[in-house]
Write a protein that holds these residues in place. Structure first.
Motif, PDB file in Angstrom:
ATOM      1  N   UNK A 141      -1.284 -12.259   8.647  1.00  0.00           N
ATOM      2  CA  UNK A 141      -1.374 -10.809   8.498  1.00  0.00           C
ATOM      3  C   UNK A 141      -0.711 -10.437   7.183  1.00  0.00           C
ATOM      4  N   UNK A 142      -1.399  -9.739   6.287  1.00  0.00           N
ATOM      5  CA  UNK A 142      -0.804  -9.364   5.004  1.00  0.00           C
ATOM      6  C   UNK A 142       0.520  -8.641   5.194  1.00  0.00           C
ATOM      7  N   UNK A 143       1.407  -8.839   4.233  1.00  0.00           N
ATOM      8  CA  UNK A 143       2.750  -8.267   4.334  1.00  0.00           C
ATOM      9  C   UNK A 143       2.718  -6.766   4.581  1.00  0.00           C
ATOM     10  N   UNK A 144       1.838  -6.078   3.881  1.00  0.00           N
ATOM     11  CA  UNK A 144       1.807  -4.621   3.998  1.00  0.00           C
ATOM     12  C   UNK A 144       1.373  -4.165   5.390  1.00  0.00           C
ATOM     13  N   UNK A 145       0.706  -5.074   6.141  1.00  0.00           N
ATOM     14  CA  UNK A 145       0.303  -4.734   7.496  1.00  0.00           C
ATOM     15  C   UNK A 145       1.286  -5.238   8.541  1.00  0.00           C
ATOM     16  N   UNK A 146       2.241  -6.080   8.121  1.00  0.00           N
ATOM     17  CA  UNK A 146       3.202  -6.649   9.069  1.00  0.00           C
ATOM     18  C   UNK A 146       4.457  -5.799   9.218  1.00  0.00           C
ATOM     19  N   UNK A 147       4.774  -4.998   8.229  1.00  0.00           N
ATOM     20  CA  UNK A 147       5.993  -4.207   8.262  1.00  0.00           C
ATOM     21  C   UNK A 147       5.897  -3.145   9.351  1.00  0.00           C
TER      22      UNK A 147
ATOM     23  N   UNK B 187       1.230   1.542  -0.052  1.00  0.00           N
ATOM     24  CA  UNK B 187      -0.011   0.827  -0.347  1.00  0.00           C
ATOM     25  C   UNK B 187      -0.798   1.584  -1.409  1.00  0.00           C
ATOM     26  N   UNK B 188      -1.632   0.857  -2.121  1.00  0.00           N
ATOM     27  CA  UNK B 188      -2.451   1.492  -3.162  1.00  0.00           C
ATOM     28  C   UNK B 188      -3.408   2.515  -2.563  1.00  0.00           C
ATOM     29  N   UNK B 189      -3.812   2.272  -1.305  1.00  0.00           N
ATOM     30  CA  UNK B 189      -4.755   3.180  -0.643  1.00  0.00           C
ATOM     31  C   UNK B 189      -4.070   3.967   0.472  1.00  0.00           C
ATOM     32  N   UNK B 190      -2.792   4.277   0.302  1.00  0.00           N
ATOM     33  CA  UNK B 190      -2.026   4.971   1.333  1.00  0.00           C
ATOM     34  C   UNK B 190      -2.563   6.390   1.534  1.00  0.00           C
ATOM     35  N   UNK B 191      -3.165   6.631   2.706  1.00  0.00           N
ATOM     36  CA  UNK B 191      -3.759   7.938   2.995  1.00  0.00           C
ATOM     37  C   UNK B 191      -2.719   9.021   3.268  1.00  0.00           C
ATOM     38  N   UNK B 192      -1.470   8.622   3.377  1.00  0.00           N
ATOM     39  CA  UNK B 192      -0.431   9.626   3.634  1.00  0.00           C
ATOM     40  C   UNK B 192      -0.080  10.423   2.387  1.00  0.00           C
ATOM     41  N   UNK B 193      -0.526   9.968   1.237  1.00  0.00           N
ATOM     42  CA  UNK B 193      -0.180  10.610  -0.026  1.00  0.00           C
ATOM     43  C   UNK B 193      -1.425  11.153  -0.716  1.00  0.00           C
TER      44      UNK B 193
END
Length: 260
Positions: free
Chosen positions: A108-114, A128-134
């Motif tokens: 599982x990629x690191x950004x999905x494991x946190x 993340x580069x595609x972070x929908x929160x921002x």
């Protein structure tokens, strides 16, 4: 020819007659060569010989792995030999998973494991580069009574806000939590409740150090430390058992002693 070639007659001709594999690759000499090649990388973690098979023009010798954490894995040595040459070559050695091997979970990629709570002092967690929160301020269509940080280069998006409100509503300080269910009064009428910017946001921060101090709470959350909580009269907290005279036990004890 090496003396070990004498055992070639024990090799099943059914295995080799229709292939280009030299029977020498099934000899004890080949097995020992395979073991030596594996010991160079696996040291004392190479177990007993568990089988050999044909793959094209080569023989694959397998040995049990004794490596901790690699249950049912196998050391593999691939041997080759030009038929009739008497020279065995080690083509490849590796540690491979057996049929019933214990395997690591899917990557599982690191950004999905946190997970929430994983971040510690000194850790960094870039979005993340595609972070929908921002999003950019110009992309925001409605603020829903929540102002955004004017000093930030990007701001909380509508999706980010909706995800946040959902977490707050369903969290331990939301309207359906155990504390809220048992509370007599709600935060909306508590002096320790500070609404966010506008009462219509329905969320605020608790400032009661004995309760949810510093936490975001829903206005319909509640606890037993509401600013309007009244002290319970002592008569309501103590059960009345009436007077009890234990002197009678002393009299009974004295009579028993006299009788003896």
């Amino acid at each position: 020819m090496p003396e070990t070639l004498g055992i070639i007659g024990n090799v099943s001709r059914r295995k080799t007659s229709n292939t280009k594999v030299d029977p020498l690759l099934f000899s004890d000499e080949a097995k020992e060569l395979a073991r030596q090649a594996l010991v160079e990388i696996g040291d004392d973690l190479v177990g007993e010989h568990i089988g050999v098979s044909i793959s094209g023009e080569v023989a694959v010798h397998r040995f049990r792995s004794l490596a901790p954490g690699y249950k049912s894995w196998e050391w593999v040595a691939v041997l080759a030999c030009v038929r009739g040459s008497g020279a065995i070559t080690v083509n490849e050695v590796s540690l491979q998973a057996g049929k019933n091997a214990a395997r690591a979970p899917e990557w599982i990629p690191y950004e999905d494991r946190v997970l929430p709570g994983d971040l510690g002092p000194g850790d960094t967690l870039p979005p993340r580069a595609d972070d929908d929160r921002l999003c950019q301020f110009k992309e925001l269509t409605t603020a829903h009574n929540f102002p955004r940080n004017p000093r930030a280069r990007t701001i909380l998006s509508q999706m980010g806000l909706e995800q946040t409100l959902k977490r707050w509503r369903t969290g331990e300080f939301g309207p359906n939590s155990e504390f809220a269910a048992k509370a007599a009064m709600m935060c909306r009428t508590c002096a320790f409740y500070l609404p966010f910017n506008d009462v219509e946001t329905h969320f605020g921060v608790c400032t009661n150090e004995y309760s949810a101090d510093g936490h975001v709470v829903h206005e319909t959350y509640g606890c037993g430390a509401h600013s309007e909580t009244k002290a319970v009269p002592e008569t309501q907290t103590n059960r009345h058992y009436g007077a009890f005279d234990d002197g009678a036990f002393d009299d009974i004890s004295e009579e028993i002693c006299r009788d003896r």
